[in-house]
Design an enzyme around this catalytic site. Structure first.
Site, PDB file in Angstrom:
ATOM      1  N   CYS A 134       7.029  57.384  52.174  1.00 19.56           N
ATOM      2  CA  CYS A 134       5.794  57.528  51.419  1.00 19.56           C
ATOM      3  C   CYS A 134       4.907  56.322  51.697  1.00 19.56           C
ATOM      4  CB  CYS A 134       6.083  57.659  49.925  1.00 19.56           C
ATOM      5  SG  CYS A 134       6.749  56.173  49.151  1.00 19.56           S
ATOM      6  N   CYS A 183       2.617  51.093  53.972  1.00 23.87           N
ATOM      7  CA  CYS A 183       4.080  51.156  54.085  1.00 23.87           C
ATOM      8  C   CYS A 183       4.541  51.894  55.339  1.00 23.87           C
ATOM      9  CB  CYS A 183       4.681  51.850  52.866  1.00 23.87           C
ATOM     10  SG  CYS A 183       4.304  51.059  51.306  1.00 23.87           S
ATOM     11  N   HIS A 219      12.399  46.330  51.209  1.00 27.83           N
ATOM     12  CA  HIS A 219      11.250  47.068  51.746  1.00 27.83           C
ATOM     13  C   HIS A 219      10.153  46.091  52.180  1.00 27.83           C
ATOM     14  CE1 HIS A 219       8.139  49.894  52.394  1.00 27.83           C
ATOM     15  NE2 HIS A 219       7.831  50.219  51.156  1.00 27.83           N
TER      16      HIS A 219
END
Length: 381
Positions: free
Chosen positions: A368, A90, A338
């Site tokens: 995160c 991510c 996302h």
């Protein structure tokens, strides 16, 4: 050390899983933001770009074979402009920005394009090779869209829980209720619906708006959703980020590059940090990175990626001195989406644009990362 300027930052609208951008290859999405970014700086000679660095979390399908290099060629950059793809899950898009920042700071390059891309819609299924030739029976396909796959049996089982279960663990640790998560998710949608992203978003064909924003949602609608990851749990599809497609890119340079480009920069990058924790508590990963990057300073704006409402609220609980009102003032990934490899570049660019609009300030972008990491970038104007 050279100063590193963010000249400009763009992103595509963020598409829903199977939505308006699902027909666009990830290398084409990445090429699109590169082309649009450079079109906004016509004085820049593309041959002066020292490198193109892109983040990508999947890499198992059309984004294989170094999507940064493929995208630069598809965007029409000279063949002499190199490209590298990085993967910190991510955090990949932010990792690309950090690597570009370091190259310029050290004098290895004067101008670098950095960004990230992900098409979760187009992520393929993979078929593991059998242990012997001509096996009898059926073979199982594995989705590469999100999360663990083909797990090493030597990995501790508590480390390989699903991302949603990891969010439940954060909620348990900090006593984050279902109502608090839903209220946070509702606020994200409301802020995103009112926000003006005009300076950042470049249309892809007829797609001009982020698809996942739900301006008509409510606490009642969110309360009707069932827990998605644990029976009797608190994490739902409504208080989690969705699956998405999108790309983002930033134009970074030193003082010489800035003079050649002839534009006022949005902001300067002045620091970064990375941290790591137990993998199952990945949602709390950015806390230490944020502390390290800020070094006691107070930011005026923070973009903290919203993988889950429980994760953001858990981070805020561990950062009691951080004013929640300056965090994600235009909504976050719960509403906007996302697209894994693009999100770090998107939020870094978002901070740069917000600092430019304010005229001054200290900004922080952080997120995160699955398997228990966190990443942060500091920008100033």
């Amino acid at each position: 050390m050279n100063e590193v300027f963010v000249v400009d930052a763009v992103r595509t609208p963020i598409g829903r899983y199977g939505g308006a951008l699902s027909g666009v290859r990830p290398d084409d999405l990445a090429a699109h933001v590169i082309k649009e970014l450079l079109a906004r700086s016509p004085a820049l000679d593309p041959a002066a770009i020292g490198d193109v660095v892109f983040g990508n979390a999947n890499g198992a399908g059309e984004d294989n074979r170094n999507v940064a290099r493929m995208a630069s060629l598809l965007a029409g950059l000279p063949v002499g402009v190199p490209g590298a793809t990085v993967n910190r899950l991510c955090g990949s898009g932010m990792e690309a920005v950090i690597q570009a920042y370091r190259a310029i700071a050290l004098g290895d390059a004067s101008v670098v394009v950095a960004g990230g891309v992900e098409s979760m819609s187009r992520a393929p299924w993979v078929l593991p090779k059998p242990s012997r030739a001509f096996p009898a029976g059926n073979q199982e396909l594995v989705s590469t869209t999100l999360g663990w796959r083909l797990v090493n049996p030597r990995m501790a089982p508590e480390w390989t829980v699903s991302l949603g279960e990891g969010a439940e663990l954060v909620a348990d640790r900090h006593g984050v209720s279902r109502q608090a998560q839903d209220a946070y998710a509702l606020a994200s949608h409301q802020k995103a619906a009112k926000a003006d992203f005009g300076a950042e978003v470049v249309a892809v064909g007829e797609v001009v708006r982020d698809e996942s924003i739900r301006e008509d949602t409510s606490m009642e609608a969110l309360a009707r959703l069932k827990p998605a990851f644990r029976e009797g749990g608190t994490v739902t599809a409504g208080n989690s980020s969705p699956l998405n497609d999108g790309a983002a890119a930033l134009l970074l340079c030193d003082a010489d590059g800035l003079a050649a480009i002839g534009r006022e920069p949005l902001a300067r990058i002045t620091g970064s940090a990375v941290s790591a924790i137990e993998p199952q508590y990945f949602g709390l990963g950015p806390v230490e990175a944020m502390r390290k990057a800020l070094r006691g300073r107070e930011p005026s704006v923070v973009e903290l990626n919203e993988a889950f409402a429980a994760q953001v609220l858990g981070c805020l609980a561990e950062l009691p001195d951080l004013d929640p009102s300056i965090v994600n003032p235009r909504g976050g990934a719960i509403a906007l989406g996302h697209p894994l490899g693009a999100s770090g570049a998107r939020i870094t660019g978002a901070v740069a644009h917000q600092l430019a609009s304010a005229g001054s300030g200290l900004g922080l972008a952080a997120l995160c990362i699955g398997v228990g990491q966190g990443l942060a970038v500091v920008l100033e104007r």
